[in-house]
Structure formats: structure tokens, C-alpha cells
Motif scaffolding. Structure first.
Motif, PDB file in Angstrom:
ATOM      1  N   GLN A   1      11.879   1.787  -5.927  1.00 23.37           N
ATOM      2  CA  GLN A   1      10.946   2.909  -5.839  1.00 23.37           C
ATOM      3  C   GLN A   1      11.635   4.270  -5.897  1.00 23.37           C
ATOM      4  O   GLN A   1      12.863   4.360  -5.921  1.00 23.37           O
ATOM      5  CB  GLN A   1      10.169   2.788  -4.530  1.00 23.37           C
ATOM      6  N   GLU A   2      10.794   5.297  -5.899  1.00 22.98           N
ATOM      7  CA  GLU A   2      11.242   6.686  -5.756  1.00 22.98           C
ATOM      8  C   GLU A   2      12.238   7.112  -6.832  1.00 22.98           C
ATOM      9  O   GLU A   2      13.293   7.646  -6.559  1.00 22.98           O
ATOM     10  CB  GLU A   2      11.895   6.919  -4.366  1.00 22.98           C
ATOM     11  N   ARG A   3      11.891   6.814  -8.080  1.00 24.11           N
ATOM     12  CA  ARG A   3      12.764   7.254  -9.170  1.00 24.11           C
ATOM     13  C   ARG A   3      11.935   7.868 -10.285  1.00 24.11           C
ATOM     14  O   ARG A   3      10.802   7.449 -10.526  1.00 24.11           O
ATOM     15  CB  ARG A   3      13.541   6.066  -9.748  1.00 24.11           C
ATOM     16  N   MET A   4      12.507   8.854 -10.956  1.00 29.24           N
ATOM     17  CA  MET A   4      11.881   9.393 -12.148  1.00 29.24           C
ATOM     18  C   MET A   4      12.946   9.554 -13.219  1.00 29.24           C
ATOM     19  O   MET A   4      14.132   9.622 -12.925  1.00 29.24           O
ATOM     20  CB  MET A   4      11.223  10.755 -11.868  1.00 29.24           C
TER      21      MET A   4
ATOM     22  N   PRO B   1       9.187   7.482   1.438  1.00 32.74           N
ATOM     23  CA  PRO B   1       8.490   8.719   1.061  1.00 32.74           C
ATOM     24  C   PRO B   1       9.349   9.973   1.189  1.00 32.74           C
ATOM     25  O   PRO B   1       9.122  10.939   0.475  1.00 32.74           O
ATOM     26  CB  PRO B   1       7.288   8.775   2.010  1.00 32.74           C
ATOM     27  N   ILE B   2      10.328   9.969   2.073  1.00 32.53           N
ATOM     28  CA  ILE B   2      11.114  11.201   2.250  1.00 32.53           C
ATOM     29  C   ILE B   2      12.060  11.411   1.068  1.00 32.53           C
ATOM     30  O   ILE B   2      12.226  12.527   0.578  1.00 32.53           O
ATOM     31  CB  ILE B   2      11.876  11.176   3.592  1.00 32.53           C
ATOM     32  N   THR B   3      12.671  10.343   0.555  1.00 30.88           N
ATOM     33  CA  THR B   3      13.485  10.474  -0.657  1.00 30.88           C
ATOM     34  C   THR B   3      12.629  11.036  -1.791  1.00 30.88           C
ATOM     35  O   THR B   3      13.048  11.913  -2.542  1.00 30.88           O
ATOM     36  CB  THR B   3      14.063   9.098  -1.056  1.00 30.88           C
ATOM     37  N   GLN B   4      11.414  10.540  -1.892  1.00 28.34           N
ATOM     38  CA  GLN B   4      10.528  11.033  -2.946  1.00 28.34           C
ATOM     39  C   GLN B   4      10.110  12.478  -2.701  1.00 28.34           C
ATOM     40  O   GLN B   4      10.029  13.281  -3.613  1.00 28.34           O
ATOM     41  CB  GLN B   4       9.292  10.140  -3.048  1.00 28.34           C
ATOM     42  N   LYS B   5       9.827  12.797  -1.429  1.00 33.16           N
ATOM     43  CA  LYS B   5       9.423  14.168  -1.088  1.00 33.16           C
ATOM     44  C   LYS B   5      10.525  15.144  -1.498  1.00 33.16           C
ATOM     45  O   LYS B   5      10.258  16.232  -2.004  1.00 33.16           O
ATOM     46  CB  LYS B   5       9.152  14.247   0.420  1.00 33.16           C
TER      47      LYS B   5
ATOM     48  N   GLY C   1      -2.527  -3.552   7.714  1.00 31.08           N
ATOM     49  CA  GLY C   1      -1.280  -3.276   6.990  1.00 31.08           C
ATOM     50  C   GLY C   1      -1.469  -2.245   5.890  1.00 31.08           C
ATOM     51  O   GLY C   1      -0.682  -1.311   5.764  1.00 31.08           O
ATOM     52  N   VAL C   2      -2.536  -2.385   5.095  1.00 32.56           N
ATOM     53  CA  VAL C   2      -2.725  -1.419   4.004  1.00 32.56           C
ATOM     54  C   VAL C   2      -3.115  -0.053   4.560  1.00 32.56           C
ATOM     55  O   VAL C   2      -2.681   0.980   4.038  1.00 32.56           O
ATOM     56  CB  VAL C   2      -3.726  -1.906   2.925  1.00 32.56           C
ATOM     57  N   VAL C   3      -3.887  -0.052   5.648  1.00 33.62           N
ATOM     58  CA  VAL C   3      -4.245   1.234   6.268  1.00 33.62           C
ATOM     59  C   VAL C   3      -2.965   1.955   6.703  1.00 33.62           C
ATOM     60  O   VAL C   3      -2.775   3.145   6.451  1.00 33.62           O
ATOM     61  CB  VAL C   3      -5.199   1.035   7.465  1.00 33.62           C
ATOM     62  N   ARG C   4      -2.043   1.202   7.309  1.00 28.77           N
ATOM     63  CA  ARG C   4      -0.801   1.814   7.796  1.00 28.77           C
ATOM     64  C   ARG C   4       0.105   2.230   6.636  1.00 28.77           C
ATOM     65  O   ARG C   4       0.806   3.239   6.703  1.00 28.77           O
ATOM     66  CB  ARG C   4      -0.068   0.814   8.705  1.00 28.77           C
ATOM     67  N   GLY C   5       0.070   1.478   5.537  1.00 32.76           N
ATOM     68  CA  GLY C   5       0.916   1.817   4.390  1.00 32.76           C
ATOM     69  C   GLY C   5       0.585   3.186   3.820  1.00 32.76           C
ATOM     70  O   GLY C   5       1.468   4.006   3.566  1.00 32.76           O
ATOM     71  N   VAL C   6      -0.704   3.458   3.626  1.00 36.76           N
ATOM     72  CA  VAL C   6      -1.094   4.765   3.084  1.00 36.76           C
ATOM     73  C   VAL C   6      -0.903   5.849   4.138  1.00 36.76           C
ATOM     74  O   VAL C   6      -0.584   7.000   3.812  1.00 36.76           O
ATOM     75  CB  VAL C   6      -2.542   4.718   2.552  1.00 36.76           C
TER      76      VAL C   6
ATOM     77  N   ALA D   1       0.832  -1.208   0.000  1.00 32.12           N
ATOM     78  CA  ALA D   1       0.000   0.000   0.000  1.00 32.12           C
ATOM     79  C   ALA D   1       0.865   1.255   0.000  1.00 32.12           C
ATOM     80  O   ALA D   1       0.544   2.250  -0.659  1.00 32.12           O
ATOM     81  CB  ALA D   1      -0.938  -0.010   1.209  1.00 32.12           C
ATOM     82  N   LEU D   2       1.962   1.207   0.731  1.00 34.97           N
ATOM     83  CA  LEU D   2       2.880   2.359   0.781  1.00 34.97           C
ATOM     84  C   LEU D   2       3.426   2.666  -0.614  1.00 34.97           C
ATOM     85  O   LEU D   2       3.389   3.808  -1.077  1.00 34.97           O
ATOM     86  CB  LEU D   2       4.018   2.057   1.763  1.00 34.97           C
ATOM     87  N   THR D   3       3.916   1.637  -1.303  1.00 40.51           N
ATOM     88  CA  THR D   3       4.445   1.892  -2.637  1.00 40.51           C
ATOM     89  C   THR D   3       3.307   2.239  -3.590  1.00 40.51           C
ATOM     90  O   THR D   3       3.518   2.950  -4.562  1.00 40.51           O
ATOM     91  CB  THR D   3       5.238   0.690  -3.183  1.00 40.51           C
ATOM     92  N   GLY D   4       2.084   1.772  -3.293  1.00 36.18           N
ATOM     93  CA  GLY D   4       0.939   2.148  -4.117  1.00 36.18           C
ATOM     94  C   GLY D   4       0.694   3.644  -4.074  1.00 36.18           C
ATOM     95  O   GLY D   4       0.554   4.296  -5.103  1.00 36.18           O
TER      96      GLY D   4
END
Lengths: 271, 981
Positions: free
Chosen positions: B548-551, B478-482, B381-386, B324-327
Motif C-alpha cells: 500500500q501507500e505508493r504512487m 495512513p500516516i505514510t500516505q498522509k 472490523g470494517v467500521v474500525r478500518g475506515v 476496509a482500511l486499505t479500501g
């Protein structure tokens, strides 16, 4: 509003997961104060200087994802790189505001309560009693009249944090209360004390403390977010208020009561 | 190899979460007394060691002396019986470890080198009389074997030395090269390559599914025969990614039966949008549809808003939190990667899971091996991921829903969406347009590449089976992405430093670079330039990894210095990995050797076309027979506790919905705090316009009538927005199909009917689709407790999400009833339509008539509702959906914490009238003084049911009382099921 010759300007810190810099700038702008959002790395690299500003704001956010304790890692980055500039800034006639993650950073830096100049860590914002992030509107009542709280009867704005549970030793609490450093407390809708009861006190904070100042009064740390409810339509209960006012034939306000805290900051620099 | 290893343990002297945490894990089978938590940092270095004094300084940096204690190379002392340490497996993203490393680097002014790291882990000190079995249950709840390593010790074993010091470095063999693959094989062997993957020449093991079918493998073989050589493994893996169902949507793209030669997407979704846009002419709201990472509509003259809803189902079945987090952070990148970069401003979530109170005995292997994760742990788990993904990214997450059904126990559906906002133009450029030009440099920004996520795209195109690869699991950062999100959408975009950008999602750079290469006409990639998390990855792995976290960006040569300099200042890793060309080829080099050289045209359009056949299914059920009770009090309370109806407020308060300062109508409304159907958010702070979001889904209707199911979803998504005051002509839709067994003609027929419903519904209302996504194989194949094969397929699920622009948020209407004396109406017609309803589900009855809708009538009614809201004569409005009219009335009353006095008309059995899920309806309350204006506007569409009154909720029919309940009892029932979450 009067304009001074050199208008005081605010520096709003950003970077590493700080996330409320835009709305904080908007709130200050609406209150009449211009600000620059500055990435902490630009301060460290010397591309911007703290000394050009009168107000320093650590806004809300999730710096470093709250890893190693909310606000701790960002505070370390400030202490390890900007400490002497910050001390100079604190020695002047300047103000520092920390909201939410900003308050956590100030607490870890020892800028609050700062009874003495050495500034050890004396308070902590621990994980909420429920163990998870809590996002909801809370009512705050000023506990003292000072430059930040002047003219405020109450604030009604969101908390949104996982670690806002104010904690300190009994001795420190006594001294904070004795020296009138508690700025805001969580309270019930009718402004009576929350008495630690959830959800009025949303996190288990000692003595319902939502915000305190430094001993010299120039630094304020506040867990709730007045900048996230600047307008009447941002308030949780605005649809009910709207119906009341409409049926009484009264116009809707545009601003909310939460703007007063930003107006107080601007007034301080215009005095 | 690190030669100096130290362990720092941090714990609270008085942990405020102790009670909540202990209660959460305490159960009849797990008699916990206390569950203490210790944060552990394991510091491994080789170039220098730390003195005891320095280690104390590190301990001080990583803890708070006011409330925490730390120990260095000395076990934490406490009163406990067992110690459970949970850390990460090698190569899994460790955010806390990374933060600790950065803090140490900053403090001492040195840099950790290769083979040096800080690893975080959590040590649980457990007090309580636990049997080996209860210890196993607790461990299963604390750790996921796919991402975590677990180490358990008794108090005795812990002794004076504590836990072992473990440094989970990834160790791989050095320098791997590309190999070639022989496709001149009998069909059976070819098929096996498609199903199980290429055989690794070193290990002899299969590398994991390519999900290529025989026809596709033949096309690839023929192409390389034409080139006179064998494909490399890089080429074959790359084609498998690009041609996957996940990326090419072959089922929606293929011809179907005799009547849909252009396929479902072109005939139903795209054609609907084209028809609507033409009909709207100058009033067309679409700016960018289907072609980019998100769709975009007009917000105002200066801004546009984007929206995209994704699913992340397979990863969430294996690791709910990480999935869910990566979602959510993944769909954020669909916003940052829209046009030249939009700012993510609202997140959306949706979860279809099994009933969390059940623990079905299902296993991926025979003999009770590899059990599924039970629904409650999936849900939490999915609730915590988001929670972690959305909150850490500073994006409000007001809008969402949960739907529970036993058919989701094998595979949950996890929907994650993001709305973005961007100026329409900047520096003379339209920001929704992008174009990589030949000569532009290919730049990758964000995280490094590891083995995580390999075969993610092909994996989600296959049903979950015992051979599912564990590398499909990733944990986001998420912080690397932020960090890169901020520097791109708040700085680099407006400095004009790049010409194109896209997300690295499914398929990693193999898909993102090849996709952007279409803009310029080719690409040349130097794979050895890609920064890796650890050495020893094979070229094909680097090319398709989904770390994750790449563009990926296209940066003109003359701006690359400025771009790289800015990234450096913001501590965002950016690397030039090649150049866009106009050669018409996708060329990849690794250490000077060409490992891929394919025509772009073949890569993108070479996959063989299919012609799908469908087979109608009609299931007949006996006419439902059940009696209507004399009193409906118990039924009302029972319906309010149904999981699809009751409050899931614990999610709304865990998800920050106020950040960015635009909260207007939030996820819960009224003093009674009821979850709303729609939310409203300001995304441009100095404008009074706002973005309304809602959705509709009725999976329980699909097996009965997939066409009507689709109409119901569309109507509900639109009606939710109409109720808060968003006008119809500003509304756009997004479709997410999550189907099952899509190789079966019967399921394809249901899909076709649903897609035709999507076409007719959208065209009928004039609301265009701007983006969509499908996931076609949501099936679980495994075994029951007796090793019998079991297949659990999800309910064929269509989510319609709606986005619309509110012209003036100060006129918006909330759902809660306001004041005593206000009149209560139902707007719209009620018919006896109980098929697939929550009421029949409650009674355990299948069958019945699924609600139908006359769209023309509904549309006229919705326009009058918009008119009424503009005239400010609506005090509250709420759409009637799951559970029917009675549930809607109850929610409006509970939200306002007010009673109601309701009289229902005769002519229909009271329970049928009150629980029918007929579409097109609203519950509306108004001030008594507005009665004339309101009734004049609506005429016969509005039926006066009663008024708001006191604190008791009364319903009667024909002079007979059906319900008389204190509103407090109803609120308690509504909030009971998830009250302790």
C-alpha cells in the motif's frame, strides 16, 4: 482594527499527520493575522526560524497516527530537535496555542501546566471513556477571564478525538484551579455544568476540563475545534436558528461565536 | 539477525477504557471480569545494544508518566488468570512499531539498519473464569490468524518471566531470478495454470490464481510463439494483472446478446453520459469522465471536484479491518492520482453485511475448518478500518450508509469513496490533464514493497474458495500516505515538478507503470531499484505486489533533483525506477537481465474479445396476502428498529466529519440526531458553494425487477440532493455494480436489465455518470457444519452515488421538523408498490410490485422543489425511501423532537399507503405563513397531511386513530438496535 508597524505573524506547525493546518490558517486570517504553515522538518533544518513569529500553533491532527499515545511521538520530535528554540520563544512576549492533537502535544511537552520552568509532564489526555473517537458539537463555557477568553459567553464547536480525557493528580488539579488556569469547561446547552455527564462532557474529562492555560497564561491547550466552525453555517443547529431568524425577519449572521477566540489572539498582539 | 532484543511493556495505571473494553468482549460464553491491555514494544538491534539506563529513557519516550507505567525486560504485574499476546505476522505493516523506531532513532541520533526493527504487540491480561473454549472464542475476537500471531499463557506459565520475546522478521531465501513458463501444454494443463497459477520450480507448489481463462491463455501462447520464445513468469503474471476482470472489466466491455454488440459499458454508461453532455451543451458540468482515476465536474470558475467510489470486498471478507482500511486509503489515492493531484476533501463509506446478531455456520473447508468471520466481527472490523483510515488522514467522512441482509454473510460489500478538490489551472496548465513524455523518469513514492497483496487483482476476480491466498491481505499505513499526499497536492504539484501521476492500486507498479506508459508510448523499468521491505523477493513478486501507500510519477529529468530533495525533506521515500520511452514496448530489467519485453499494444489490447449470452429470469411469487392491523403502533416501532432503518449513529460519531472546516449538513441532523440521506460540505472555504452527496441502493428489488431497481437507486440518489437544495443540473452520478456468479447467463440478464435502467434513468434526469466500478464475483463457496457444499451469493447490488454543487449553502435545508404549527406535506404520488419493501421483509413475504417511476413527472417536481428552497419557503425536506412514508414522517419528527398530527387520505389500505416505497416523494414541512406560496408552486403534487404539534406522534385515517405514540418512545426504538455499539 489598528495595524502595528511590524504585524505579528503566526507559525502553524505541520507534518507527520497534523491535518488541521489549513483551516487554522483560515481562522487566523479572518481574525486579521497572517501565518505561515511550516513543516517541522523545515524548522529543524533551520530553513525557518521560530524567532520570526509571535504565535506558535500546534493544530489538530493525528500526528504519527496517535501511536505511542496521542501527541507523544510529535512531542518527542519537538523536544529532541527544537527544545532550545522553543524555550527562547516561551521566554518572550509570545503565545502558543494547541488545539486537539496540538493540546496533546503541549501536554506531552510539559508546556502546560508548566508551574515551573522545568516543565515536567503533569497532565495527560487519556483515551476517551468510551474507547473510540468522538466527533460531535459541544458547548464550552469560559472558566476564567483571560487574554484567550475575553468577551466569550460560550463556544459551540466540534470535538473530534480519541484521546481527550483530561487527567492529572488531585494535587495538580487543585493547583490548576487555584491558579485559575482552567480556560474552558464542557457544559450543557443552557451553560450549566456538564457534571461529567456524556455527551455534554464527551470524553470523561476530570472536572469537565476542555482547555487550560500554562501558569503564565501564554500557552493555551484546547481539545475542541473552534477553527472547524468559523461560520454560522458550520454550527450543528444552524438550520433551526436560520428558520427562527427568517421568521422574525432578521438577517443570518455569517461568522460564528467561535471566531472570538482568534480575535482575542489578534487583539493581544495589537494592544 | 538481531543479537540484542529488549522488551518494553507500557500500561495505564488506571485505564479509562477498561470498563468499555471488558464489556465489549464479555458475553455468556466469555465470562470476563477484567480485560487489561498492555502495549508491548520489542526492540531488536545488532549494530549496538542499549544500556539499562538507555532502555529506561526509551520507556519514558514511549509512555506518559502521568497515567502510565513501563517496565523493561520485566513482565507487567497485575491480577489476571490468562495472558494473550497479539502481535503481527512477519511482513505485516506495523505502524506503532515504526513510530516507536522513529522516536528511538530521533532520540539517540542513530538509524536502525537492515535486520533491526521495533515490533509492537498487544498483551491482554484476562481476569475471569475462562474455559479453554471461551479462551478460544476470546482469542478469535482479539486476533485474526491471517495477520496476527497469538501467544497464550496461563497465570502459572506467565510466572515471573512473563511472555516470550518474539521478533517477527521476514526470512526469505536470497536473490531469486525470473523463470520461463512453458505454455505448449494440453488445454487441461493450461487451464490449471490459469486457475491455480504457475508451478514454482523450487517448491513445486502453485503460486496462486492468475484468473486467466483458456481463450486468454491461448492468445498469450500464440503471441509468444510469434516471438519465438516462452514467456517469463514476470510477463505471464503481468498479463494476468492487466487482463484481470478487476482491471479490464471484461464483462462490461464484451458484446452481449444480439442487441448490445458494443457491450454494457459503451451502450449504457458511456453512451448515457455522452448523450447528456451533448444535450447540456454549454451547461455541461463534466470535466473528466471515465478516463482517469476519478471523474471530475465543475465546482466553480476556479475549481473542480472529483469523485470515485471503489469496493474492497474480498480482502474485507478475510480481514475486515485491514480490508476496509486499505479500501479507504486506496480510494484516497484515486483522488491524489487524478489529473496532477487533487486534494482529498470528503470520504464516503457503505457496508453491505449480514445481520450482526446472527452467527451462520459456514466454513471455507470441510469438517468445520476455516470458519467465516461472523457478521458482527465483519461489521465492527470494517467500521474500525475506515475509522482509522479516514480519521488519521484528516479527511472528513460524513457520508455513508449500512445495509443488512443474510445474502452478505459469505462476502460483505465494502464501498469506499473520496471526493477531491483542485484548482482548474495552475502555472498555465490545466490540472486535470497529464502526460508522461519519453525520457521522463519513473519515480515511485511512498511505502516499500513486500509480499503483501500479491494476487490481489486476480483474486478479487475469483469467487472466494478454500484456496484463497493469505497474501491478499494488507494493512494500510495512513500516516505514510498522509505524508506524501501533503507534499504532492500541497507542494510538488504547484511547483510543477512532475508531468503525470497515478496510483499504485490493483496490480501494483505492473499496472500503474504500464498504464502511464501509454501516455509516452513505452517504458523501461529497472526492477532491482525498487525499494523492498525485506530481501529475497522474486522479480515477478516485486512487479505485481500491491503493497500500500505508493504512487508512480513521471518526473522530467531536469526537475528530478528538486523533486527528490523535496521528498527527502518531508521524509517521503522516493526512488527512480526507470524511464518512460516511446519504443512501444514495456521492458523490465532485473539485475541486468531483461525479464519482460512485451508490445504495449498486446499488453493493453491483446486480450481476446468475448460475446456474452444472457438468459431472462422471471420468478413468480404468489400474490402477497396479509391483513392490515387495526392499530399500527407496534408496526411503527418494529419498523423503526429494523436494521436497514434504525440509527447507526455510532459510526457517524466515530468518523470525523468536521475536519477541514467545511461541515454544513452533517451525517446526523436535528436535536433528535437522526441520520440524514444527504450531507453538505464546503470544500473551498471562501466560497459559499458546497458539495452535496447522497446515494441510492435497493438490493432487495433486484431479484424481482433489476430494471426498476436501477431506476429506484438513481431516483433516490438524486432526490436526496434535491431535498437539501442541490439543483438537478449540477448533479453527476457514479455507478458501482457488485454482482454475483457473473458466469451465469441469468445473472448476466439481470445485469443487462440493471444497466439498461442505469442508461434510461440517467438520460431521463439528465445526470451524467462520471466514474464507476464493478466487482462481478461476489460469491462464497464453502461448506456448512455437516460438510455439505454451500454457495452464498450476494444480492446483485447496484450502488448509485450522487454528487452535486449547492449554489449557496446558507439556503440549504435540513431534514428535521422545526416548530409547532408547521404544516406537513407529502410531495409526489403514492401507489401500492410494496415489492422488495422493508415492510414485506418485516412480514417475511417475498414478491409484490417493485416501485416504478415516471421520470418526466418526477423531474418537473424536483425542479419545483429547487425553486421552493431558493424561495426559502421550505423548513425541512426529507426523501421517502426504505420503509416508506411512515418511516420518513417518523424520522422527520424524531429529528426535530416534535410530535405530529397526521391524517392520511382514504382510497388505499392504510398499511399499504404508509409503507409503500413509491419513488419520487418527499416529506416537507413549511411555516404556516408560506402555505399559499407553497401550494401554488406544487399544485396537486403536494398533499397536506397535517401539522407539527406537541410531543406525540398521531396518525389517523377516516376519523380512526391508527397510531398514537410519544416521540420519545419512537426515538428510543429508532436508536435501540445499535445503542450499545
Amino acid at each position: 482594527m489598528t495595524t502595528t508597524k511590524t504585524p505579528a505573524k503566526a507559525l502553524i506547525m505541520s507534518g507527520y499527520g497534523i491535518n488541521s493546518e489549513m483551516e487554522t490558517r483560515e481562522a487566523l486570517m479572518r481574525a486579521g493575522m497572517a501565518s505561515d504553515i511550516v513543516h517541522i522538518n523545515d524548522l529543524i533544518a533551520g530553513e525557518k526560524a521560530l524567532s520570526h513569529y509571535r504565535l506558535m500553533v500546534f493544530p489538530g491532527g493525528f500526528s504519527y497516527g496517535d501511536d505511542t499515545g496521542a501527541g507523544n511521538a510529535y512531542a518527542n520530535r519537538v523536544r529532541n530537535n527544537l527544545w532550545s528554540d522553543l524555550k527562547d520563544f516561551l521566554a518572550g512576549d509570545n503565545l502558543v496555542l494547541g488545539i486537539c492533537n496540538g493540546f496533546q502535544i503541549l501536554a506531552n511537552l510539559g508546556l502546560i501546566p508548566a508551574f515551573e520552568q522545568v516543565r515536567p509532564r503533569e497532565i495527560a489526555l487519556m483515551p476517551n471513556r468510551k474507547g473510540v473517537l468522538e466527533c460531535r458539537f459541544v458547548t464550552l463555557k469560559p472558566a476564567v477571564e483571560n487574554l484567550w477568553t475575553r468577551g466569550i459567553t460560550h463556544l459551540y464547536c466540534p470535538v473530534s478525538h480519541g484521546e481527550g480525557n483530561f487527567s492529572c493528580s488531585e494535587e495538580t488539579l487543585k493547583r490548576i484551579e487555584r491558579e485559575k488556569m482552567v480556560a474552558f469547561r464542557y457544559c450543557r446547552d443552557d451553560l450549566s455544568p456538564a457534571g461529567g455527564e456524556y455527551p455534554y462532557n464527551p470524553n470523561g474529562s476530570l472536572a469537565d476540563i476542555a482547555g487550560i492555560t500554562s501558569a503564565d497564561g501564554r500557552v493555551l491547550g484546547l481539545m475542541p475545534h473552534p477553527e472547524r466552525a468559523m461560520e454560522f453555517v458550520n454550527l450543528y443547529d444552524w438550520p433551526t436558528q436560520k428558520e427562527h431568524l427568517r421568521r422574525e425577519g432578521k438577517p443570518l449572521p455569517t461568522e460564528s461565536m467561535n471566531m472570538q477566540i482568534f480575535q482575542n489572539i489578534v487583539a493581544y498582539f495589537e494592544k | 539477525m538481531a543479537s540484542h532484543v529488549h522488551r518494553i511493556e507500557v500500561h495505564y495505571s488506571r485505564d479509562p477504557r477498561l470498563q468499555t473494553r471488558t464489556e465489549r468482549f464479555r458475553s455468556p460464553g466469555v465470562p470476563l471480569r477484567d480485560l487489561h491491555l498492555v502495549d508491548v514494544y520489542t526492540i531488536a538491534t545488532s549494530q549496538r545494544d542499549f544500556s539499562p539506563d538507555e532502555l529506561s529513557q526509551i520507556g519514558a519516550q514511549l509512555s506518559n508518566p502521568v497515567v502510565q507505567r513501563y517496565s523493561v525486560d520485566r513482565p507487567t504485574e497485575a491480577d489476571f488468570d490468562h495472558a494473550i499476546e497479539v502481535g503481527f505476522l512477519p511482513g505485516v505493516t506495523d505502524n506503532a512499531g515504526t513510530t516507536a523506531k522513529q522516536t528511538i532513532e530521533d532520540y539517540f541520533g542513530f538509524r536502525f539498519g537492515e535486520g533491526e526493527a521495533v515490533f509492537s504487540s498487544q498483551l491482554y491480561l484476562v481476569a475471569g473464569d475462562l474455559t479453554p473454549d471461551s479462551l478460544r472464542r476470546l482469542t478469535a475476537a482479539l486476533a485474526n490468524p491471517l495477520v496476527n500471531r497469538v501467544h497464550v499463557r496461563s497465570r502459572e506459565e506467565y510466572g515471573e518471566t512473563g511472555m516470550d520475546t518474539i521478533t517477527p522478521f521476514v526470512r526469505l531465501d536470497e536473490l531469486q531470478a525470473a523463470g520461463t513458463v512453458d505454455l505448449d501444454l494440453p488445454d487441461a494443463d493450461l487451464a490449471r495454470i490459469g486457475k491455480e497459477g504457475i508451478t514454482d520450480p523450487e517448491t513445486g507448489e502453485r503460486r496462486g490464481p492468475l484468473a486467466l481463462d483458456l481463450a486468454q491463455l491461448h492468445a498469450i501462447r500464440d503471441y509468444f510463439r510469434g516471438l519465438g520464445r516462452r514467456p517469463t513468469d514476470v510477463e505471464l503474471e503481468s498479463l494476468a494483472q492487466t487482463w484481470s476482470e478487476h482491471c479490464k472489466h471484461t464483462i462490461f466491455a464484451s458484446a452481449m446478446d444480439d442487441d448490445l454488440p458494443r457491450g454494457l459499458y459503451k451502450t449504457c454508461i458511456q453512451a448515457a453520459t455522452n448523450t447528456i453532455r451533448e444535450a447540456k451543451g454549454d451547461k455541461d458540468i463534466c470535466v473528466s469522465v471515465f478516463t482517469d482515476n476519478s471523474g471530475a465536474i465543475v465546482f466553480d470558475d476556479e475549481h473542480l471536484v472529483t469523485c470515485k467510489v471503489e469496493t474492497h470486498n474480498s480482502p474485507s471478507a478475510l480481514d475486515p479491518f485491514g480490508g476496509a482500511l486499505t479500501g479507504i486509503v486506496g480510494v484516497n489515492r484515486d483522488t491524489i492520482g487524478f489529473g496532477l493531484g487533487a486534494k482529498p476533501c470528503i470520504n464516503i463509506y457503505g457496508y453491505c453485511v449480514g445481520d450482526p446478531e446472527t452467527e451462520p455456520a459456514l466454513f471455507r473447508g470441510k469438517n468445520r475448518e476455516n470458519p467465516i468471520i461472523p457478521p458482527r466481527r465483519i461489521f465492527e472490523g470494517v467500521v474500525r478500518g475506515v475509522d482509522v483510515g479516514g480519521n488519521c488522514s484528516g479527511i472528513p467522512t460524513p457520508q455513508g450508509w449500512c445495509y443488512f441482509h443474510d445474502r452478505y454473510v459469505g462476502k460483505p460489500l465494502v464501498f469506499a469513496g473520496t471526493v477531491g478538490v483542485m484548482p482548474r489551472a495552475r502555472n498555465g496548465r490545466l490540472l486535470h490533464e497529464k502526460q508522461a513524455l519519453p525520457g521522463d523518469l519513473i519515480v515511485m513514492v511512498g511505502g516499500r514493497v513486500g509480499k503483501d497483496g500479491i494476487h490481489g487483482a486476480t483474486f478479487s476476480s475469483e469467487a472466494l474458495d478454500p484456496a484463497s491466498p493469505v497474501t491478499a491481505v494488507q494493512i494500510g499505513d495512513p500516516i505514510t500516505q498522509k505524508k506524501f499526499s501533503d507534499v504532492i497536492v500541497k507542494e510538488a504539484r504547484d511547483l510543477d515538478l512532475y508531468r503525470s501521476i497515478t496510483d499504485n492500486g490493483a496490480g501494483g507498479i505492473s499496472c500503474s507503470v504500464a498504464e502511464m506508459a501509454r501516455e509516452s508510448g513505452g517504458c523501461h523499468v529497472l526492477l532491482d531499484r525498487v525499494p523492498l521491505k525485506y530481501p529475497g523477493m522474486a522479480p515477478w513478486e516485486i512487479w505485481i505486489s500491491e503493497s500500500q501507500e505508493r504512487m508512480t510519477l513521471a518526473v522530467p529529468e531536469e526537475k528530478v533533483d528538486a523533486f527528490m530533495d523535496l521528498m527527502r525533506k518531508r521524509e517521503v521515500e522516493a526512488t527512480v525506477i526507470g524511464r518512460f520511452t516511446d519504443t512501444g514496448r514495456c521492458v523490465v530489467e532485473y539485475n541486468g537481465e531483461t525479464v519482460m519485453d512485451i508490445d504495449l499494444e498486446f499488453l493493453h489490447d491483446g486480450l481476446p474479445k468475448k460475446h456474452l449470452q444472457t438468459l431472462p429470469v422471471t420468478t413468480t411469487y404468489p400474490e402477497p396476502e396479509f391483513a392490515c392491523p387495526d392499530r399500527l403502533d407496534d408496526l411503527l416501532l418494529a419498523m423503526l428498529t429494523r436494521k436497514n432503518i434504525c440509527s447507526k449513529e455510532f459510526i457517524s460519531t466515530r468518523y470525523d466529519h468536521t475536519v477541514q472546516g467545511g461541515h454544513v449538513l452533517g451525517p446526523v441532523q436535528g436535536s433528535g440526531r437522526v441520520q440524514a440521506s444527504a450531507t453538505l460540505t464546503k470544500v473551498v472555504l471562501d466560497s459559499m458553494k458546497g458539495v452535496g452527496l447522497s446515494q441510492g441502493l435497493f438490493p432487495s428489488y433486484t431479484e424481482l425487477d433489476p430494471y426498476r431497481m436501477a431506476i429506484a437507486a438513481i431516483d433516490t440518489a438524486i432526490r436526496g440532493l434535491i431535498a437539501i437544495g442541490v439543483p438537478m443540473d449540477t448533479i453527476a452520478l457514479l455507478d458501482n455494480f457488485c454482482w454475483c456468479s457473473s458466469d451465469e447467463p441469468e445473472r448476466l440478464w439481470q445485469l443487462k436489465r440493471a444497466a439498461l435502467g442505469c442508461r434510461d434513468g440517467a438520460v431521463g434526469f439528465g445526470t451524467p455518470y462520471i466514474s464507476g466500478k464493478d466487482s462481478m464475483y461476489n460469491d462464497f463457496s464453502g461448506f456448512d457444519a455437516d460438510s455439505n457444499p454451500v454457495k452464498v451469493s450476494v444480492l446483485p447490488t447496484l450502488l448509485i452515488s450522487s454528487i452535486g454543487i449547492h449554489p449557496d449553502v446558507a439556503t440549504a435545508v435540513s431534514m428535521d421538523a422545526k416548530f409547532d404549527g408547521d404544516l406537513v406535506y407529502v410531495v409526489g404520488e403514492t401507489n401500492e408498490e410494496l415489492g422488495g419493501s422493508e415492510y414485506l421483509a418485516h412480514l417475511g413475504i417475498e414478491g409484490g410490485t417493485v416501485p416504478a417511476l415516471d421520470i418526466e413527472t418526477a423531474k418537473a417536481c424536483y425542479e419545483r422543489m429547487t425553486d421552493a428552497i431558493e424561495k426559502k419557503i421550505v423548513a425541512s425536506a426529507f426523501p421517502v425511501t426504505h420503509g416508506g412514508l411512515l418511516v420518513a414522517l417518523a424520522k422527520v419528527a424524531i429529528a426535530g423532537r416534535v410530535g405530529m398530527d397526521i391524517t392520511i387520505p382514504g382510497g388505499m389500505r392504510p398499511d399499504c399507503y404508509l409503507f409503500s416505497e413509491s419513488l419520487g416523494r418527499f416529506v416537507v414541512t413549511i411555516a404556516p405563513s408560506d402555505r399559499e406560496a407553497f401550494e401554488e408552486l406544487f399544485g396537486g403534487d403536494a398533499n397536506l397531511l397535517g401539522h407539527v404539534d406537541g410531543t406525540v406522534f398521531r396518525v389517523s385515517a377516516g376519523g380512526k386513530t391508527l397510531i398514537e405514540q410519544p416521540i420519545t418512545a419512537m426515538e428510543a426504538a429508532y436508536k435501540a438496535p445499535f445503542g450499545r455499539y
